[in-house]
Write an enzyme that holds these catalytic residues in place. Structure first.
Site, PDB file in Angstrom:
ATOM      1  N   ASP A  35       0.849  -1.189   0.000  1.00  0.00           N
ATOM      2  CA  ASP A  35       0.000   0.000   0.000  1.00  0.00           C
ATOM      3  C   ASP A  35       0.890   1.246   0.000  1.00  0.00           C
ATOM      4  O   ASP A  35       1.887   1.311   0.722  1.00  0.00           O
ATOM      5  CB  ASP A  35      -0.924   0.000   1.226  1.00  0.00           C
ATOM      6  CG  ASP A  35      -2.070   0.990   1.083  1.00  0.00           C
ATOM      7  OD1 ASP A  35      -3.225   0.550   0.958  1.00  0.00           O
ATOM      8  OD2 ASP A  35      -1.803   2.218   1.079  1.00  0.00           O
ATOM      9  N   ILE A  36       0.517   2.229  -0.796  1.00  0.00           N
ATOM     10  CA  ILE A  36       1.340   3.439  -0.935  1.00  0.00           C
ATOM     11  C   ILE A  36       1.314   4.286   0.344  1.00  0.00           C
ATOM     12  O   ILE A  36       2.200   5.108   0.564  1.00  0.00           O
ATOM     13  CB  ILE A  36       0.850   4.258  -2.159  1.00  0.00           C
ATOM     14  CG1 ILE A  36       1.945   5.175  -2.669  1.00  0.00           C
ATOM     15  CG2 ILE A  36      -0.426   5.024  -1.842  1.00  0.00           C
ATOM     16  CD1 ILE A  36       1.656   5.754  -4.047  1.00  0.00           C
ATOM     17  N   ASN A  78     -12.804  -3.137   2.102  1.00  0.00           N
ATOM     18  CA  ASN A  78     -13.774  -2.046   2.126  1.00  0.00           C
ATOM     19  C   ASN A  78     -14.602  -2.109   0.845  1.00  0.00           C
ATOM     20  O   ASN A  78     -14.041  -2.131  -0.255  1.00  0.00           O
ATOM     21  CB  ASN A  78     -13.055  -0.694   2.198  1.00  0.00           C
ATOM     22  CG  ASN A  78     -12.241  -0.542   3.464  1.00  0.00           C
ATOM     23  OD1 ASN A  78     -12.680  -0.945   4.540  1.00  0.00           O
ATOM     24  ND2 ASN A  78     -11.052   0.020   3.347  1.00  0.00           N
ATOM     25  N   GLU A  80     -12.337   3.237  -1.638  1.00  0.00           N
ATOM     26  CA  GLU A  80     -11.857   4.359  -2.459  1.00  0.00           C
ATOM     27  C   GLU A  80     -11.544   3.915  -3.877  1.00  0.00           C
ATOM     28  O   GLU A  80     -11.733   4.684  -4.824  1.00  0.00           O
ATOM     29  CB  GLU A  80     -10.594   4.958  -1.828  1.00  0.00           C
ATOM     30  CG  GLU A  80     -10.849   5.645  -0.497  1.00  0.00           C
ATOM     31  CD  GLU A  80      -9.554   6.034   0.197  1.00  0.00           C
ATOM     32  OE1 GLU A  80      -8.464   5.868  -0.401  1.00  0.00           O
ATOM     33  OE2 GLU A  80      -9.634   6.485   1.353  1.00  0.00           O
ATOM     34  N   VAL A  81     -11.014   2.722  -4.009  1.00  0.00           N
ATOM     35  CA  VAL A  81     -10.619   2.233  -5.338  1.00  0.00           C
ATOM     36  C   VAL A  81     -11.607   1.136  -5.765  1.00  0.00           C
ATOM     37  O   VAL A  81     -11.731   0.108  -5.097  1.00  0.00           O
ATOM     38  CB  VAL A  81      -9.182   1.671  -5.314  1.00  0.00           C
ATOM     39  CG1 VAL A  81      -8.793   1.171  -6.701  1.00  0.00           C
ATOM     40  CG2 VAL A  81      -8.198   2.734  -4.834  1.00  0.00           C
ATOM     41  N   HIS A  95     -10.211  -5.455  -3.518  1.00  0.00           N
ATOM     42  CA  HIS A  95      -8.897  -5.635  -2.900  1.00  0.00           C
ATOM     43  C   HIS A  95      -9.043  -5.989  -1.439  1.00  0.00           C
ATOM     44  O   HIS A  95     -10.018  -5.626  -0.783  1.00  0.00           O
ATOM     45  CB  HIS A  95      -8.031  -4.373  -3.046  1.00  0.00           C
ATOM     46  CG  HIS A  95      -8.669  -3.109  -2.586  1.00  0.00           C
ATOM     47  ND1 HIS A  95      -9.616  -2.433  -3.322  1.00  0.00           N
ATOM     48  CD2 HIS A  95      -8.504  -2.382  -1.446  1.00  0.00           C
ATOM     49  CE1 HIS A  95      -9.993  -1.349  -2.674  1.00  0.00           C
ATOM     50  NE2 HIS A  95      -9.340  -1.302  -1.516  1.00  0.00           N
ATOM     51  N   MET A  96      -8.042  -6.694  -0.944  1.00  0.00           N
ATOM     52  CA  MET A  96      -7.939  -7.011   0.474  1.00  0.00           C
ATOM     53  C   MET A  96      -6.722  -6.285   1.020  1.00  0.00           C
ATOM     54  O   MET A  96      -5.649  -6.298   0.403  1.00  0.00           O
ATOM     55  CB  MET A  96      -7.753  -8.515   0.684  1.00  0.00           C
ATOM     56  CG  MET A  96      -8.852  -9.384   0.085  1.00  0.00           C
ATOM     57  SD  MET A  96     -10.457  -9.111   0.817  1.00  0.00           S
ATOM     58  CE  MET A  96     -10.248  -9.921   2.395  1.00  0.00           C
ATOM     59  N   HIS A  97      -6.883  -5.652   2.165  1.00  0.00           N
ATOM     60  CA  HIS A  97      -5.749  -5.082   2.894  1.00  0.00           C
ATOM     61  C   HIS A  97      -5.239  -6.155   3.853  1.00  0.00           C
ATOM     62  O   HIS A  97      -6.029  -6.706   4.633  1.00  0.00           O
ATOM     63  CB  HIS A  97      -6.188  -3.889   3.745  1.00  0.00           C
ATOM     64  CG  HIS A  97      -6.751  -2.729   2.976  1.00  0.00           C
ATOM     65  ND1 HIS A  97      -6.051  -1.558   2.789  1.00  0.00           N
ATOM     66  CD2 HIS A  97      -7.952  -2.550   2.364  1.00  0.00           C
ATOM     67  CE1 HIS A  97      -6.798  -0.700   2.103  1.00  0.00           C
ATOM     68  NE2 HIS A  97      -7.955  -1.276   1.835  1.00  0.00           N
TER      69      HIS A  97
HETATM   70  P1  AMP Z   1      -9.811   1.402  -0.019  1.00  0.00           P
HETATM   71  O1  AMP Z   1     -10.230   2.565   0.796  1.00  0.00           O
HETATM   72  O2  AMP Z   1     -10.093   0.092   0.663  1.00  0.00           O
HETATM   73  O3  AMP Z   1     -10.376   1.460  -1.423  1.00  0.00           O
HETATM   74  O4  AMP Z   1      -8.239   1.454  -0.091  1.00  0.00           O
HETATM   75  C1  AMP Z   1      -7.509   1.870  -1.183  1.00  0.00           C
HETATM   76  C2  AMP Z   1      -6.071   1.788  -0.795  1.00  0.00           C
HETATM   77  O5  AMP Z   1      -5.278   1.932  -1.965  1.00  0.00           O
HETATM   78  C3  AMP Z   1      -5.578   2.854   0.197  1.00  0.00           C
HETATM   79  O6  AMP Z   1      -5.075   2.215   1.358  1.00  0.00           O
HETATM   80  C4  AMP Z   1      -4.492   3.603  -0.572  1.00  0.00           C
HETATM   81  O7  AMP Z   1      -3.408   3.994   0.245  1.00  0.00           O
HETATM   82  C5  AMP Z   1      -4.091   2.577  -1.610  1.00  0.00           C
HETATM   83  N1  AMP Z   1      -3.504   3.118  -2.838  1.00  0.00           N
HETATM   84  C6  AMP Z   1      -3.984   4.109  -3.607  1.00  0.00           C
HETATM   85  N2  AMP Z   1      -3.187   4.316  -4.675  1.00  0.00           N
HETATM   86  C7  AMP Z   1      -2.189   3.411  -4.580  1.00  0.00           C
HETATM   87  C8  AMP Z   1      -1.044   3.100  -5.369  1.00  0.00           C
HETATM   88  N3  AMP Z   1      -0.760   3.780  -6.503  1.00  0.00           N
HETATM   89  N4  AMP Z   1      -0.226   2.100  -4.965  1.00  0.00           N
HETATM   90  C9  AMP Z   1      -0.491   1.428  -3.836  1.00  0.00           C
HETATM   91  N5  AMP Z   1      -1.550   1.653  -3.042  1.00  0.00           N
HETATM   92  C10 AMP Z   1      -2.388   2.637  -3.408  1.00  0.00           C
END
Ligand code: AMP
Length: 120
Positions: free
Chosen positions: A33-34, A91, A99-100, A104-106
């Site tokens: 994660d960035i 999420n 957000e994305v 995805h799984m964190h």
């Molecule tokens: P979510 O809120 O679950 O959609 O989390 C999206 C995650 O993507 C966040 O933790 C961000 O920090 C991460 N993220 C966004 N852009 C990038 C990127 N270019 N490379 C790695 N992680 C990213």
């Protein structure tokens, strides 16, 4: 929600923007994660275009679903957090704080992760 292939993870999968890769197989990619929230914070994503769990569960192949599950466990192993414990979070949608719009799984660990969620 329709899949938007302009999302940032789709761009990573197409190689248009870089990522710090942790592991990869035919169906799945894991990368750092960035904006890490714990010492280990890895994102695990399917390579297919899936927005959320409903989409993935309904339309991904059994092989894709198996690969996704196994990658989470593999990431915990290779990052050294399997023994001490970790948290896996997904999420989804507006209330989930997604957000994305690519499933995805964190995977979070390497130090105590804390309470499940703050009380709203
Ligand atoms: P979510 O809120 O679950 O959609 O989390 C999206 C995650 O993507 C966040 O933790 C961000 O920090 C991460 N993220 C966004 N852009 C990038 C990127 N270019 N490379 C790695 N992680 C990213």
């Amino acid at each position: 929600m329709a899949y938007d292939d302009g999302n940032i993870f789709a761009k990573i999968l197409r190689g248009e923007i870089p990522c710090k890769k942790v592991a990869e197989d035919e169906h799945t990619l894991a990368f750092e994660d960035i904006n890490p929230l714990r010492a280990v914070h890895v994102l695990v994503i399917p390579k297919g275009a899936y927005v959320d769990w409903r989409d993935f569960a309904a339309t991904a192949s059994a092989d894709e679903q198996t690969a996704f599950t196994r990658m989470i466990a593999y990431v915990a192993d290779i990052t050294g957090i399997a023994g001490s414990g970790y948290r896996v979070i997904s999420n989804i949608g507006r209330d989930g704080g997604q957000e994305v719009p690519h499933l995805h799984m964190h995977v979070l660990g390497g130090e105590p992760v804390g309470s499940l969620v703050p009380r709203g």
